[in-house]
Scaffold this motif. Sequence first.
Motif: not given
Length: 419
Positions: A229-241
Amino acid sequence: MRITARGTGLLAAAVLLLGAGFRFAYPELTVLGAAAGGALALAVVTAAWRPRLRVHRQADPDRVARGEPAAMTLTVRNAGRLPAASLLAVDRCGERPVPVPVLRLRPGADTTVRYDVPTSRRGVVPVGPLRVTRRDPLGLVVLARSYGDSVPVWVHPRIHPLSAVPTGAGRSLDGRVDAVPHGSITFDSLREYVVGDELRRVHWRTSARVGELMVRENVDTSLPRIVVLLDNRLAAHPDRVDGVAESFESACEAAASVITAAVREDLPVVLLFVAAETAPAGAIRPVDRAASADSARPGGHGGDGTGRGGVASGGDGSGAPVGPLDRLAAVSLTGAGTLADAAARLRRDRLGDTLVVLTGPGGRDDLGHVGALRGAYPSVVVGVFGAAEPTPPGAAGLVVVDVADGAAFAAEWDGVRRW
């Protein structure tokens, strides 16, 4: 078709000269205006002539892992009878324009250009179509046309070799997993007979009813069934560059690595996303599906599961995914879906006995929903990527692996002893 600034000025001059010539009876002005108008008309005719060009492109290879080299070979052939004038051609490789020299291409002749495809980011890199621009000798009119189709180059996540593979709840009596796809007597489904099937597996009653031979499909219940199960929610990966979440990229690498290891051992494996896919799950293999989740942009190693795809000669131009790792390149981070809903689906469907959940630092608060699945899935392992602090010990009673990237996950994965 577009009129250049020079052509616009000449058109305005032609109108003024013709108007002044007729209004004030100056034949010289009328002749100059007519000449300007005639030059502009000739420019339109010259630019509108469409050369017959055939475009063929070859990706070498069309599927690579992130960071591996890939190249595109483009061949442009003059299929017309008249010699083509010098053309300005530009091929599109992702967001980068690539100039293609098409200079005095004689009938039947061709020109070939080879250039590298950027593979620094996982995703689908669209290459093409070729954009050919024609202009008249005076530079009054410009006309651009597209030739050929767009061909995707699939950049899959890196695959890290895993030594350990979960053994699941079902084991053979001698303590090892037996990879026998049709070795048990457990009935699974019926399918049409194909040449090579054993006649003892034909279901004669159903065959007589439908009018064609139907064969019993059995499954080996001693094999563990792995669910990723891969979590592809924006909330799960808040740090983006620059629009890219490295924690999500690492989770994609881990998903591809687990699935590739399972395929290598001939174990059943299913890949799911927290935010459900729109494409039908049965249309692709699970290994390619792991490659298509992209971080903030649409846009991963598949084919035969080895990550070394064959050669693409343009395909059908549709850019449709054809294998599992391709799918991790078409699914993006999204704000839709919740881990609670995904857990409810997993509890309802009971797709396997070993559950591997891959999430980011923003998904740790929802691990309670995953812990509630321990009754439905005897073995549950959670991978958390990119968290600044380790997950508290014993969180939801799960085996939690806190790592920074996919390589660290592979090292920690081989050290897990309790499945």
